[in-house]
Design a protein around this motif. Sequence first.
Motif, PDB file in Angstrom:
ATOM      1  N   ARG A  31       0.769  -0.984   0.215  1.00 24.51           N
ATOM      2  CA  ARG A  31      -0.275   0.315   0.153  1.00 24.51           C
ATOM      3  C   ARG A  31       1.213   1.161   0.238  1.00 24.51           C
ATOM      4  N   GLN A  38       1.700   6.465  -6.871  1.00 28.62           N
ATOM      5  CA  GLN A  38       0.621   7.791  -7.588  1.00 28.62           C
ATOM      6  C   GLN A  38       0.363   9.084  -6.869  1.00 28.62           C
ATOM      7  N   ASP A  57      -6.722  -3.486   9.781  1.00 30.87           N
ATOM      8  CA  ASP A  57      -7.371  -5.146   8.684  1.00 30.87           C
ATOM      9  C   ASP A  57      -7.710  -6.160   9.020  1.00 30.87           C
ATOM     10  N   LEU A  61     -11.318  -7.817   9.811  1.00 29.06           N
ATOM     11  CA  LEU A  61     -11.417  -9.240   9.062  1.00 29.06           C
ATOM     12  C   LEU A  61     -12.434 -10.409   9.679  1.00 29.06           C
ATOM     13  N   GLU A 212      -9.854  -6.735 -11.781  1.00 28.30           N
ATOM     14  CA  GLU A 212     -11.240  -6.293 -11.533  1.00 28.30           C
ATOM     15  C   GLU A 212     -12.801  -5.548 -12.128  1.00 28.30           C
ATOM     16  N   ILE A 216     -15.006  -8.443 -11.602  1.00 33.64           N
ATOM     17  CA  ILE A 216     -14.759  -7.843 -10.120  1.00 33.64           C
ATOM     18  C   ILE A 216     -13.652  -8.746  -8.904  1.00 33.64           C
ATOM     19  N   ALA A 217     -13.693  -9.685  -8.400  1.00 38.50           N
ATOM     20  CA  ALA A 217     -12.802 -10.316  -8.014  1.00 38.50           C
ATOM     21  C   ALA A 217     -11.854 -11.559  -7.830  1.00 38.50           C
ATOM     22  N   HIS A 220     -12.188 -15.445  -5.658  1.00 38.63           N
ATOM     23  CA  HIS A 220     -12.655 -15.477  -4.689  1.00 38.63           C
ATOM     24  C   HIS A 220     -13.766 -14.065  -4.420  1.00 38.63           C
ATOM     25  N   THR A 221     -14.838 -13.669  -5.262  1.00 35.95           N
ATOM     26  CA  THR A 221     -15.265 -12.825  -5.511  1.00 35.95           C
ATOM     27  C   THR A 221     -16.639 -12.977  -4.175  1.00 35.95           C
ATOM     28  N   GLU A 222     -16.395 -14.602  -3.586  1.00 38.89           N
ATOM     29  CA  GLU A 222     -18.112 -14.556  -3.150  1.00 38.89           C
ATOM     30  C   GLU A 222     -17.442 -14.996  -2.330  1.00 38.89           C
ATOM     31  N   TYR A 223     -15.881 -14.675  -1.613  1.00 39.07           N
ATOM     32  CA  TYR A 223     -15.920 -15.469  -0.465  1.00 39.07           C
ATOM     33  C   TYR A 223     -15.073 -13.355   0.988  1.00 39.07           C
ATOM     34  N   SER A 224     -15.962 -13.916   1.884  1.00 32.16           N
ATOM     35  CA  SER A 224     -15.700 -13.105   2.665  1.00 32.16           C
ATOM     36  C   SER A 224     -15.212 -12.735   4.277  1.00 32.16           C
ATOM     37  N   PHE A 228     -11.582 -15.079   3.239  1.00 28.55           N
ATOM     38  CA  PHE A 228     -10.860 -13.482   2.174  1.00 28.55           C
ATOM     39  C   PHE A 228      -9.399 -12.952   2.249  1.00 28.55           C
ATOM     40  N   PHE A 232      -5.914 -13.448   0.501  1.00 25.93           N
ATOM     41  CA  PHE A 232      -4.946 -12.178   0.107  1.00 25.93           C
ATOM     42  C   PHE A 232      -3.964 -12.747   0.856  1.00 25.93           C
TER      43      PHE A 232
ATOM     44  N   SER B  37     -10.563   0.745   8.784  1.00 25.33           N
ATOM     45  CA  SER B  37     -10.732  -0.033   7.797  1.00 25.33           C
ATOM     46  C   SER B  37     -11.455   0.227   6.616  1.00 25.33           C
ATOM     47  N   ASP B  63      -7.043   6.454   0.879  1.00 22.38           N
ATOM     48  CA  ASP B  63      -6.208   5.537   1.671  1.00 22.38           C
ATOM     49  C   ASP B  63      -5.053   5.590   2.896  1.00 22.38           C
ATOM     50  N   GLY B  72     -13.714  -4.420  -5.515  1.00 23.62           N
ATOM     51  CA  GLY B  72     -15.284  -4.726  -6.522  1.00 23.62           C
ATOM     52  C   GLY B  72     -16.577  -5.596  -5.868  1.00 23.62           C
ATOM     53  N   SER B  73     -16.121  -6.290  -5.150  1.00 26.00           N
ATOM     54  CA  SER B  73     -16.700  -7.922  -4.450  1.00 26.00           C
ATOM     55  C   SER B  73     -17.756  -7.176  -2.940  1.00 26.00           C
ATOM     56  N   ARG B  75     -19.217  -8.828  -1.481  1.00 31.76           N
ATOM     57  CA  ARG B  75     -18.431  -9.343  -0.315  1.00 31.76           C
ATOM     58  C   ARG B  75     -17.329  -8.902   0.868  1.00 31.76           C
ATOM     59  N   GLN B  76     -16.690  -8.213   0.290  1.00 31.61           N
ATOM     60  CA  GLN B  76     -15.658  -8.124   0.656  1.00 31.61           C
ATOM     61  C   GLN B  76     -15.383  -6.537   1.240  1.00 31.61           C
TER      62      GLN B  76
END
Lengths: 318, 160
Positions: A31, A38, A57, A61, A212, A216-217, A220-224, A228, A232, B37, B63, B72-73, B75-76
């Motif tokens: 990050r 950037q 984070d 999570l 993306e 979408i992702a 692991h789109t459906e993982y929370s 997830f 990661f 976060s 940030d 994007g999802s 779920r996250q």
Amino acid sequence: MINIAIQILIWAVGIIAVVTVNALALVYLERKVSAHIQCRLGPMQVGFHGLLQTVADAVKLVSKEQIIPKNADKVLFILAPILAFFPVIVLFVVMPFAPNLICRDLNIGVLYVFSFASLEVIAIFMAGWSSNNKYSLLGAMRSVAQVVSYEVPLLLAVLAVVLVIGSLKMSEVVQYQHKIWMIFLQPAAFLIFMMGGLADTNRSPFDIPEAESELIAGFHTEYSGMRFALFFLSEYSNVFLVSCIATALFLGGWYGPFVNGIHWFVIKVYALVFVMMWVRWTLPRLRPDQLMNFCWKILTPIAILNLLVTGVVLKLVH
Amino acid sequence: MEMNVNPQQAAAHQKDGLMGVVFASLEKLLNIGRANSLWPLTFGLHCCAIEMMAASASRFDLDRFGAGVFRGSPRQADLMIVAGTVSRKMAPRIKMLYDQMPAPKYVIAMGGCAMWGGPYQYDGQYAIIEGVDRIVPADVHVPGCPPRPEGLIEGLLSSA
Ligand code: SF4
């Protein structure tokens, strides 16, 4: 026997601790690197210069709701993130950090590394298949296609290195390089290895499995929540692992100017990790067909040629 | 959790203060984690979305507060920034995205449109939902047309 068991236990605990803390540190680093590339500052508010950002984070999570979609294949869905994390931990067993800091110095170290590294793709496909979601499945399919294709030039490049060294043992691979690093003998192999490594870890510019803007992702789109987070963390640990392997195979492991030792290994690994992040935040994503063309039409022939030339030169020299 | 506690035990613990401290600090820790976060969902509806992008880019940099990881999802994601006009066609999708997000989840209604319909609110209009509050519960409202990125950051910090 008991000694060995205790030794392995200590290593296991150590490895898991190092892997987790290291992955958290890498997320923070990523990050920060991305932010500075950037022209931003990156995390600043949590702890000194955002040092505790990834801890926050992680806390978040862990406390998130864990969703399992209604039509998902529950067993595979739960198993996939665990299986994704497993090769990472297993691979650290043969990493030559320093002359006497290798858990098990197997005779077939290099082979072991690459056979376990390709387990990752099974976890990814399990995740994509079991979530019962079109984006996950597409992402997983792309990932499988990409990883399986890029494994070919990657292994051919490593084969040339092994041919020069004449051993599959990780410690001997490093010891061979005490005079001259392998990157100077095999520069083409090193470049191919790094590109294959980027593709294997699904990192940009080869990150089409989790593009993306289209998927979408990805897988692991459906993982929370925590599941997830495991994906990661395993992604960042894989980046770290690829750098470790590249350091051991090409950059002379623990050898360096002045004092040899683990510090040189760590410095080289983090330098490579930084290069991979740098690449990620400066290059755009490839299209799937460009990706495949690049692998089969450019990288693989070069790798085969490299292997051939290496073999001929070795034969002439001996 | 408090339901399981035997009242006598709770009374005993109240004296040494053990129980309350443990529970309160865990909750606090979780809240600090959540507040620092807030990952937003990547989606924008109208002109306000441009300001949202500006807020995450170089000059304003979401940030810094740990909220720059646009996922994007759903779920996250933890935070839904409704940036713009909610048309009647879009409303079911927004509701669906909201339902797909895992709890705890937060919503910021950004701009006049998401708050009450903005410039599109007049007698006889038929295409716009007058305020996102009618479909999902918004925690913070950020007024403006469009709000400055500072406004969004202020909203984010006050929701945290
Ligand atoms: S509030 Fe103004 S700037 Fe924002 S979406 Fe509505 S019309 Fe556009």
